[in-house]
Design an enzyme around this catalytic site. Structure first.
Site, PDB file in Angstrom:
ATOM      1  N   CYS A   5       0.043  -6.059  -2.139  1.00 62.90           N
ATOM      2  CA  CYS A   5       0.007  -4.604  -1.987  1.00 62.90           C
ATOM      3  C   CYS A   5       1.152  -4.030  -2.801  1.00 62.90           C
ATOM      4  O   CYS A   5       2.001  -4.772  -3.310  1.00 62.90           O
ATOM      5  CB  CYS A   5       0.114  -4.211  -0.509  1.00 62.90           C
ATOM      6  N   CYS A  32       2.854  -1.026  -1.552  1.00 65.83           N
ATOM      7  CA  CYS A  32       3.563  -0.003  -0.766  1.00 65.83           C
ATOM      8  C   CYS A  32       5.064  -0.255  -0.677  1.00 65.83           C
ATOM      9  O   CYS A  32       5.857   0.690  -0.792  1.00 65.83           O
ATOM     10  CB  CYS A  32       2.947   0.133   0.616  1.00 65.83           C
ATOM     11  N   CYS A  84       0.137   2.707  -1.209  1.00 68.58           N
ATOM     12  CA  CYS A  84      -0.374   1.394  -1.593  1.00 68.58           C
ATOM     13  C   CYS A  84      -1.035   1.379  -2.967  1.00 68.58           C
ATOM     14  O   CYS A  84      -1.812   0.473  -3.275  1.00 68.58           O
ATOM     15  CB  CYS A  84      -1.369   0.898  -0.530  1.00 68.58           C
ATOM     16  N   LYS A  95      -8.842  -2.642   8.006  1.00 71.94           N
ATOM     17  CA  LYS A  95      -7.450  -2.267   8.270  1.00 71.94           C
ATOM     18  C   LYS A  95      -7.417  -0.799   8.668  1.00 71.94           C
ATOM     19  O   LYS A  95      -7.732   0.086   7.865  1.00 71.94           O
ATOM     20  CB  LYS A  95      -6.583  -2.519   7.042  1.00 71.94           C
ATOM     21  N   ARG A 106       7.039  -1.102   9.157  1.00 73.83           N
ATOM     22  CA  ARG A 106       7.522  -0.236   8.075  1.00 73.83           C
ATOM     23  C   ARG A 106       9.042  -0.234   8.008  1.00 73.83           C
ATOM     24  O   ARG A 106       9.618  -0.057   6.944  1.00 73.83           O
ATOM     25  CB  ARG A 106       6.940   1.165   8.237  1.00 73.83           C
ATOM     26  N   ARG A 110      -1.642   7.420   5.246  1.00 77.70           N
ATOM     27  CA  ARG A 110      -2.561   6.509   4.558  1.00 77.70           C
ATOM     28  C   ARG A 110      -3.989   6.640   5.070  1.00 77.70           C
ATOM     29  O   ARG A 110      -4.800   5.740   4.894  1.00 77.70           O
ATOM     30  CB  ARG A 110      -2.057   5.065   4.708  1.00 77.70           C
ATOM     31  N   GLU A 146     -17.251  -2.097   5.532  1.00 78.23           N
ATOM     32  CA  GLU A 146     -16.094  -2.600   4.794  1.00 78.23           C
ATOM     33  C   GLU A 146     -16.159  -4.124   4.648  1.00 78.23           C
ATOM     34  O   GLU A 146     -15.931  -4.666   3.564  1.00 78.23           O
ATOM     35  CB  GLU A 146     -14.801  -2.209   5.524  1.00 78.23           C
ATOM     36  N   LYS A 203      -7.132  -5.789  11.309  1.00 76.22           N
ATOM     37  CA  LYS A 203      -5.747  -5.380  11.543  1.00 76.22           C
ATOM     38  C   LYS A 203      -5.735  -3.935  12.017  1.00 76.22           C
ATOM     39  O   LYS A 203      -6.318  -3.085  11.345  1.00 76.22           O
ATOM     40  CB  LYS A 203      -4.941  -5.527  10.253  1.00 76.22           C
ATOM     41  N   SER A 220       3.086  -5.651  14.265  1.00 75.52           N
ATOM     42  CA  SER A 220       4.486  -5.496  14.661  1.00 75.52           C
ATOM     43  C   SER A 220       4.673  -4.790  15.995  1.00 75.52           C
ATOM     44  O   SER A 220       5.469  -5.246  16.832  1.00 75.52           O
ATOM     45  CB  SER A 220       5.254  -4.759  13.559  1.00 75.52           C
ATOM     46  N   TYR A 222       3.909 -12.630  14.786  1.00 72.69           N
ATOM     47  CA  TYR A 222       5.357 -12.804  14.789  1.00 72.69           C
ATOM     48  C   TYR A 222       5.802 -13.670  15.972  1.00 72.69           C
ATOM     49  O   TYR A 222       6.946 -14.108  16.006  1.00 72.69           O
ATOM     50  CB  TYR A 222       6.037 -11.431  14.847  1.00 72.69           C
TER      51      TYR A 222
END
Length: 330
Positions: free
Chosen positions: A120, A122, A130, A201, A211, A223, A239, A254, A280, A319
């Site tokens: 990406c 971004c 992006c 997404k 971010r 976005r 998609e 996501k 996150s 994570y």
């Protein structure tokens, strides 16, 4: 046949019985662990909104990679935080960019570890979007130029493959990004490098801590013109189908937790390996609640990850991967 002849509790009477009939098994092989690499020396800096997740400079990265390998985690997702940014994100496709440098080093330290490169612009653009931004002559509005952005994303993907990335994971949500990157990789001789597409997404509030981690917040607007509306489910099928037809090797949803219905829908409709990104804020909410003693972190995390797999995810980006790997081993 019904109660009292049928008693469902018979199969729940002991840990051994429950284990024998368990339908969904979570293992360390399901995990992809995201890592953030940055410039500097002796940097291992905890991200304030993501306790336990760090920025690593190249000289501290090897220790993290060794730990990941020792835990049996088979793959990582690599994000780079560049030293400088510009309007076209040129450091994203620099031969000596941070992701490229890190990839080359990791493949020397741990050749067996699967390195997935996030593709990406971004975090590499000074505006945080992006793709390439132009101001519309008539309206004066800033717009992301889809087709020009594809050209730079292809350059980024090829440079990542050249550096040794095992999988290219484009996350930009430009129309036609899988087709463009597949053509670019093939033309450069990387026909065997798979594409793990961020197919579905959403424009989600669950990305806030990321971010901070990637320093990628947009400097204006949002976005929503290229990421999906959280209210839409049928659009996810369109998609995903586009990406299948364009040559994707993996599909991704996501975020994960609020979109498990989408995970199940894609699992039922397509036969490509399916990835759920446990993002996150999903991570940080659990960490914050656990720090306050409001929940059992281990139990919550393993239950949540099992739920993602039960919904249809073949792989989970999370994570929590290091902690979950330890808990599963214990």
């Amino acid at each position: 046949m019904s109660f009292p002849t049928v008693r469902h509790r018979r199969l729940r009477g002991s840990a051994a019985l429950r284990s024998m009939v368990r339908e969904t098994i979570l293992t360390v092989n399901d995990f992809i662990y995201p890592i953030f690499v940055t410039y500097g020396t002796n940097v291992k800096e905890e991200i304030p909104s993501m306790p336990g997740v760090y920025h690593f400079s190249m000289d501290r990265l090897e220790e993290e990679i060794r730990e990941v390998v020792s835990l049996g985690i088979p793959s990582i997702l690599l994000f780079g935080v560049p030293a400088s940014k510009d309007a076209i994100g040129s450091s994203a496709y620099d031969h000596n960019g941070i992701v490229q440098e890190a990839t080359r080093a990791i493949k020397q330290w741990a050749p067996e570890l699967v390195v997935i490169a996030d593709t990406c612009l971004c975090q590499f653009t000074d505006h945080g979007h992006c793709g390439v931004v132009h101001v519309h002559e008539q309206t004066g509005n800033a717009e992301v130029d889809n087709d020009q952005s594809l050209e730079l994303l292809v350059k980024t993907a090829v440079s990542q493959a050249e550096a040794g990335a095992d999988i290219i994971a484009p996350s930009n949500m430009m129309d036609g990004f899988v087709s463009a990157i597949r053509d670019g990789l093939d033309a450069a001789g990387y026909t065997n490098v798979p594409i793990m597409s961020y197919s579905v997404k959403y424009a989600s509030a669950f990305y806030g801590p990321f971010r901070d981690a990637a320093h990628s917040a947009p400097q204006f607007g949002d976005r929503k013109t290229y990421q999906m509306d959280p209210a839409n489910a049928r659009e996810a099928l369109r998609e995903a189908e586009s990406d299948v037809l364009e040559g994707a090797d993996f599909l991704m949803v996501k975020p994960a937790l609020a979109y498990l219905d989408i995970v199940r829908t894609l699992k039922d409709q397509f036969d490509l390996p399916l990835v759920a990104y446990n993002v996150s804020a999903e991570y940080s909410m659990v960490k914050a609640a656990a720090a306050n003693g409001w929940l059992d972190e281990r139990a919550i995390v393993l239950e949540t990850l099992t739920g993602m797999k039960r919904a249809g995810a073949d792989l989970i980006m999370t994570y929590h991967a290091k902690d979950a790997a330890r808990w599963l081993q214990g």
